[in-house]
Design a protein around this motif. Structure first.
Motif, short mmCIF file in Angstrom:
data_model
loop_
_atom_site.label_atom_id
_atom_site.label_comp_id
_atom_site.label_asym_id
_atom_site.label_seq_id
_atom_site.Cartn_x
_atom_site.Cartn_y
_atom_site.Cartn_z
N ALA A 105 0.82 -1.21 0.00
CA ALA A 105 0.00 0.00 0.00
C ALA A 105 0.86 1.26 0.00
O ALA A 105 1.99 1.28 0.49
N SER A 138 -4.48 -2.23 0.11
CA SER A 138 -5.26 -1.00 -0.02
C SER A 138 -4.62 0.13 0.75
O SER A 138 -4.16 -0.06 1.88
N SER A 139 -4.58 1.31 0.16
CA SER A 139 -4.07 2.49 0.86
C SER A 139 -5.20 3.13 1.66
O SER A 139 -6.34 3.20 1.19
N LEU A 190 -9.91 1.45 4.90
CA LEU A 190 -9.16 0.70 3.89
C LEU A 190 -9.81 -0.66 3.66
O LEU A 190 -10.58 -1.14 4.50
N SER A 242 -8.19 1.10 -3.35
CA SER A 242 -8.09 2.03 -2.24
C SER A 242 -9.32 2.94 -2.23
O SER A 242 -9.78 3.38 -3.28
#
Length: 220
Positions: A35, A75-76, A86, A119
């Motif tokens: 991420a 995921s960011s 997230l 994200s």
């Protein structure tokens, strides 16, 4: 500021001097860091493939806290106030209370369970994120309840961008979708023909996105 932050598959988060490229500090994790880190008020927030979500001090790399996600993530996080949001590979989207340092809620689609590699973005009190269940989901940011869902024909790894009350997001079905952020209704779509896993960028009245056909597309 003058620091470049980047996660690595060698299990570290690196802070590099933007001018020289020299290492300022690094943080060791127990898994790959896929991420992109999020920075708010001098604190870095990121998850990784060790099922942990971390808060790290930007100035010196000191780990301020960890929250167990019970899942790996690529995921960011998007941060709004005292919450971070997230997606995970455990088929859920999580909200983290940054003050209490614990999970505030978890969202799973009631119909199909697939990982969230996209994200999220925030709009109108909703968390909007693509899923590998071939859908874009809008979730109430306060409660974690589903608000709307838009189905595509393939998984959605593209991260949505929001502008002017509209959601811009690609799908692996080869289409760029533009949706109403409040209702999820489709405003228009454009067929590229090859997977769109990149995230759209918007500036100067233009939208730019890369596709897996080797081309970059620009829309007015």
């Amino acid at each position: 500021g003058d620091i470049v932050l980047i996660g690595s598959y060698d299990t570290h988060l690196y802070a590099l001097d933007a001018r020289t490229g020299k290492e300022r500090w690094k943080v060791k994790t127990d898994g790959q860091v896929h991420a992109t880190p999020t920075v708010v008020d001098g604190t870095i927030y990121f998850g990784g493939c060790d099922e942990q979500f971390r808060g790290v001090r930007l100035a010196d790399g000191k780990v301020l806290f960890t929250v167990t996600l019970d899942a790996n993530t690529g995921s960011s996080a998007v941060v709004d106030g005292t919450r971070a949001y997230l997606g995970t590979y455990n088929n859920d989207v999580v909200a983290i209370d940054l003050k209490a340092r614990k999970i505030a809620w978890r969202y799973q689609d009631p119909d199909r369970q697939f990982p969230f590699n996209s994200s999220p973005a925030l709009a109108g009190g909703r968390v909007i994120i693509g899923g590998r269940d071939k859908s874009i989901h809008a979730i109430d940011a306060a409660t974690g309840k589903g608000a709307w869902k838009f189905a595509t024909r393939a998984r959605v790894d593209s991260s949505p961008t929001i502008a002017g009350g509209r959601v811009f997001v690609g799908s692996s079905d080869g289409k760029l979708y533009v949706l109403d952020a409040q209702t999820g209704a489709k405003r228009w779509e454009y067929t590229v023909g090859d997977a769109l896993t990149a995230s759209p960028a918007i500036a100067g009245g233009r939208l730019v996105i890369g596709a897996q056909d080797g081309r970059i597309y620009c829309f007015g």
